[in-house]
Design an enzyme around this catalytic site. Structure first.
Site, PDB file in Angstrom:
ATOM      1  N   HIS A 110       4.813   0.528  -5.688  1.00 45.66           N
ATOM      2  CA  HIS A 110       5.600   1.711  -4.837  1.00 45.66           C
ATOM      3  C   HIS A 110       7.258   0.724  -4.408  1.00 45.66           C
ATOM      4  O   HIS A 110       7.561   2.318  -3.434  1.00 45.66           O
ATOM      5  CB  HIS A 110       4.561   2.509  -5.106  1.00 45.66           C
ATOM      6  N   PHE A 153       8.092  10.120   1.372  1.00 39.47           N
ATOM      7  CA  PHE A 153       7.111   9.381   0.947  1.00 39.47           C
ATOM      8  C   PHE A 153       7.413   9.818  -0.668  1.00 39.47           C
ATOM      9  O   PHE A 153       8.695  10.930  -0.372  1.00 39.47           O
ATOM     10  CB  PHE A 153       5.677  10.951   1.435  1.00 39.47           C
TER      11      PHE A 153
END
Length: 195
Positions: A19, A64
């Site tokens: 990610h 995030f």
């Protein structure tokens, strides 16, 4: 001025995960062009500098992944850049082979929560993006576990080479536009051209 934003998750535990390849690309651009991405502002780590005479802001949102748009919205507003012509977003893509590149001038989020939040925050999907293939999740794997998993040594080698292509693609987008970058880099990956 251009903004190149790489998506990922802050904190050491997420380094070298699938990610976080967006962060990896930003780090590679920063290293190549001597830009220090260390300033904390706009809910991101940012660095300003020049790529072949063009002013750029490199950004690694620290919100995030799922809230990446909050940071990018602040950056876009502060530097008064047009997201449809002066923003490039770099992110992972599980629908592409490991290390394969796909460049788009616009488009849907394709199930990517970071892109989804950016589109929601900017009110447009008309921004350029460089998608880095991290491979499809194996049968039986949880998607979150897969994208937050770490690359093996062999996978990392492929990704490092492809990150070099992504850096070149980003610079091509700035210098010659997304069409040229798409022609040169779509489908490109370490060890071959892809499918």
């Amino acid at each position: 001025m251009y903004v190149i934003a790489g998506l990922g998750n802050p904190k050491r535990e997420y380094e070298n995960t699938r990610h976080n390849v967006g962060f990896d690309v930003i780090d590679a651009i920063a290293s190549k062009y001597g830009i220090r991405v260390i300033e904390r502002k706009h809910k991101a780590l940012v660095g300003r500098g020049y790529i072949d005479g063009m002013k750029v802001v490199l950004a690694k949102p620290q919100t995030f992944m799922n809230l990446s748009g909050e940071s990018i919205r602040e950056i876009i507003d502060y530097y008064k850049v047009d997201p449809q012509s002066e923003l490039v977003v770099v992110c992972d893509d599980i629908s592409l082979e490991l290390g394969q590149l796909r460049i788009r001038k616009k488009g849907s989020a394709g199930g990517h929560n970071g892109l989804k939040n950016i589109i929601a925050q900017l009110g447009t999907d008309g921004f350029a993006r460089i998608k880095m293939g991290v491979g499809n999740k194996p049968e039986g794997y949880d998607l979150a576990d897969y994208v937050l998993g770490h690359f093996t040594g062999a996978e990392r080698k492929i990704m490092d080479e492809s990150i070099g292509y992504a850096v070149d693609a980003a610079v091509t987008m700035l210098e010659k536009g997304p069409d040229e970058a798409m022609n040169r880099f779509n489908g490109k990956r370490a060890g071959g051209e892809g499918k």
